[in-house]
Design a protein around this motif. Structure first.
Motif, mmCIF file in Angstrom:
data_model
loop_
_atom_site.group_PDB
_atom_site.id
_atom_site.type_symbol
_atom_site.label_atom_id
_atom_site.label_comp_id
_atom_site.label_asym_id
_atom_site.label_seq_id
_atom_site.Cartn_x
_atom_site.Cartn_y
_atom_site.Cartn_z
ATOM 1 N N PRO A 14 62.581 67.104 74.485
ATOM 2 C CA PRO A 14 63.314 65.959 73.902
ATOM 3 C C PRO A 14 62.604 64.627 74.107
ATOM 4 C CG PRO A 14 64.300 66.567 75.986
ATOM 5 C CD PRO A 14 63.233 67.599 75.705
ATOM 6 N N ILE A 15 61.343 64.560 73.647
ATOM 7 C CA ILE A 15 60.547 63.329 73.737
ATOM 8 C C ILE A 15 60.147 62.951 72.314
ATOM 9 C CG2 ILE A 15 58.498 62.256 74.723
ATOM 10 C CD1 ILE A 15 60.461 63.251 76.818
ATOM 11 N N LYS A 16 60.350 61.710 71.925
ATOM 12 C CA LYS A 16 60.077 61.285 70.561
ATOM 13 C C LYS A 16 58.701 60.631 70.425
ATOM 14 C CE LYS A 16 64.935 60.509 69.319
ATOM 15 N NZ LYS A 16 65.928 59.522 68.819
ATOM 16 N N GLY A 17 58.038 60.964 69.310
ATOM 17 C CA GLY A 17 56.817 60.261 68.948
ATOM 18 C C GLY A 17 55.550 60.819 69.563
ATOM 19 N N ALA A 18 54.474 60.690 68.805
ATOM 20 C CA ALA A 18 53.170 61.180 69.259
ATOM 21 C C ALA A 18 52.651 60.389 70.450
ATOM 22 C CB ALA A 18 52.169 61.114 68.116
ATOM 23 N N LYS A 19 52.907 59.080 70.484
ATOM 24 C CA LYS A 19 52.373 58.253 71.557
ATOM 25 C C LYS A 19 52.924 58.649 72.918
ATOM 26 C CE LYS A 19 51.164 54.155 68.848
ATOM 27 N NZ LYS A 19 51.361 52.701 68.677
ATOM 28 N N SER A 20 54.179 59.033 72.956
ATOM 29 C CA SER A 20 54.779 59.459 74.224
ATOM 30 C C SER A 20 54.084 60.694 74.758
ATOM 31 C CB SER A 20 56.274 59.741 74.039
ATOM 32 O OG SER A 20 56.962 58.563 73.677
ATOM 33 N N ILE A 21 53.745 61.597 73.854
ATOM 34 C CA ILE A 21 53.042 62.814 74.253
ATOM 35 C C ILE A 21 51.618 62.472 74.694
ATOM 36 C CG2 ILE A 21 52.231 65.081 73.509
ATOM 37 C CD1 ILE A 21 55.282 64.862 73.707
ATOM 38 N N GLU A 22 50.937 61.641 73.933
ATOM 39 C CA GLU A 22 49.545 61.304 74.228
ATOM 40 C C GLU A 22 49.385 60.537 75.532
ATOM 41 O OE1 GLU A 22 48.235 59.143 70.859
ATOM 42 O OE2 GLU A 22 48.122 60.890 69.546
ATOM 43 N N LYS A 23 50.311 59.635 75.823
ATOM 44 C CA LYS A 23 50.200 58.823 77.037
ATOM 45 C C LYS A 23 50.392 59.647 78.298
ATOM 46 C CE LYS A 23 51.500 54.388 74.995
ATOM 47 N NZ LYS A 23 52.519 53.304 74.942
ATOM 48 N N GLY A 24 51.065 60.785 78.168
ATOM 49 C CA GLY A 24 51.158 61.708 79.287
ATOM 50 C C GLY A 24 51.947 61.204 80.472
#
Length: 362
Positions: A14-24
C-alpha cells in the motif's frame, strides 16, 4: 515459464507512486502486502534486511508469511540484491558448491522482482535456515544458532579490538532452540576454550561432526570468503547425534572479490583458514590428515575449471537477459559479461596456490 526465463515475483504494497518505491524508505518498518508468483498469491509482511546494505539504491528484503499460508513450505524467505557483486551469482555459486561437496546449505535461486508494477531487477531468493529448513530435509529436530558478528570467532576475544568478549556466546543469536537457551552452544564453545590439548580430541568429537566441519572449512578456503571463518555461518546441533554441523551464509564476497566487489587476490586466505576452533583441530596430526584428504578431493574434483565452468555459464546465461533492464545494477553490462572469465581465472590460480600448500597439512 519460458525456457531461460527467471521466475517472476510481483509484490503489491500500500505505497503510492514510483518515487516512493525508488527512494527506498518505505519498508524500514514491516509492511503488509501480497506476493504473486505464477498463479499463486500469498499474504506477506515485508521489511528491509541487512545493516549497511540498506543504504544501497537496490534494497534487500525479508518476506514473512503466516503459518496458515506459507510460501512453498517456508515461513520466511530472503531477497538479496547482491548489489556489490558484479556477477550477481557468487552467493548462489558458493551455496550450491557447498551443497555439492556434502555440506548443509540453504537453497538459492535467482528471480525477478516487481514492486507495485515497477521492475526492481534480478534478486537472489535465499532459503531461511530454521526449523522448516530441517523438516524439509528430513533432519532431526535440533538447535540452530546464527553467527551474526565477528565475535563468533570461537575465541574469548574480539578479533578486531583484542578485548575480552562479554560472553562466550557473544556474536551469536538463537534462531531456533527447543529450550530457548544457549546451553548447547555454550557447551561447544567452552570445550574449544578450556580443554587442554591432550583432552581436546575426546571432548570435541562427541560435540562436532568433524567430516562435515572439514568439508565446510575446505569450501570456505576454496571460495575464499574472508569473513566466513568468524561469522557468515550458522550452527545446527543435531538432536539425535548431539553433534554440531556448520553451514555457510552470505557468500557474495567470494571467487576473487571482496565485500565491495573489488579484487581479492587468490593468495589472501591461507589453506588453514583462521578461527580458534580450526587452529585447535589442526594442532592434531590425525585431524590435519583428515582435512588434507578433504582438500585433496576438492582440488581434484569439485574446485576445478572442469567442474565449475558449465555451472558458471548456465547461471550467467540465465541472468543476462534480465540484468540488461535492471534499473539498479551497480556495474556496467560489459563488466558483468567479463565475470565468468574472471571467476574461472580465480579458480585456476586459487587451485594451484592451494595444491602447493597441501604439505602444510602433513
Amino acid at each position: 515459464m519460458s525456457k531461460g526465463m527467471l521466475p517472476e515475483y510481483r509484490l503489491s504494497v500500500p505505497i503510492k507512486g514510483a518515487k516512493s518505491i525508488e527512494k527506498g524508505r518505505w519498508a524500514s518498518q514491516p509492511v503488509k502486502g501480497t506476493l504473486k508468483t505464477e498463479n499463486q498469491s500469498y499474504e506477506t509482511t515485508v521489511k528491509y534486511r541487512g545493516a549497511h546494505i540498506r543504504k544501497f539504491p537496490k534494497k534487500s528484503y525479508d518476506f514473512v508469511f503466516p503459518s496458515s499460508r506459507m510460501f512453498t513450505g517456508a515461513k520466511r524467505i530472503h531477497m538479496n540484491a547482491e548489489y556489490n557483486d558484479p556477477s550477481l551469482m557468487r552467493n548462489k555459486l558458493s551455496l550450491d558448491f557447498f551443497r555439492d561437496i556434502g555440506v548443509l546449505s540453504p537453497e538459492a535461486n535467482h528471480v525477478t522482482l516487481y514492486i507495485n508494477g515497477f521492475y526492481q531487477g534480478v534478486y537472489l531468493q535465499l532459503e531461511s535456515v530454521d526449523q522448516l529448513f530441517l523438516k524439509k530435509r528430513g533432519l532431526p529436530d535440533g538447535s540452530i544458532y546464527y553467527a551474526i558478528s565477528e565475535n563468533a570467532n570461537f575465541s574469548k576475544y574480539n578479533p578486531t579490538t583484542g578485548k575480552a568478549k562479554r560472553s562466550v556466546t557473544s556474536g551469536y543469536e538463537i534462531k531456533y532452540d527447543p529450550e530457548h537457551s544457549f546451553h548447547h552452544l555454550r557447551k561447544l564453545l567452552n570445550c574449544v576454550l578450556t580443554s587442554t590439548d591432550k583432552e581436546f580430541p575426546s571432548k570435541i568429537e562427541p560435540l562436532l561432526n568433524l567430516e562435515s566441519y572439514f568439508r565446510w572449512l575446505g569450501g570456505a578456503v576454496c571460495t575464499q570468503n574472508f569473513d566466513g571463518f568468524i561469522h557468515n555461518y550458522s550452527l545446527y546441533k543435531n538432536g539425535e547425534t548431539g553433534q554440531f554441523e556448520i553451514m555457510p551464509w552470505d557468500y557474495d564476497a567470494t571467487w576473487g572479490r571482496d565485500i565491495h566487489g573489488d579484487v581479492m587476490e587468490n593468495k589472501y586466505v591461507p589453506i588453514e583458514g583462521y578461527n580458534t576452533l580450526t587452529a585447535r583441530l589442526l594442532l592434531h596430526g590425525n585431524y590435519r590428515r583428515q582435512y588434507r584428504h578433504v582438500m585433496e578431493q576438492l582440488l581434484e574434483e569439485a574446485f576445478t575449471i572442469e567442474s565449475m565452468e558449465w555451472k558458471i555459464e548456465k547461471l550467467y546465461a540465465s541472468i543476462r537477459p534480465h540484468i540488461i533492464k535492471d534499473p539498479y545494477k551497480h556495474y556496467s553490462l560489459s563488466k558483468f559479461d567479463k565475470e565468468p572469465e574472471y571467476i574461472l581465472a580465480f579458480i585456476k590460480k586459487r587451485n594451484k596456490y592451494l595444491k602447493k600448500r597441501l604439505h602444510r597439512l602433513q
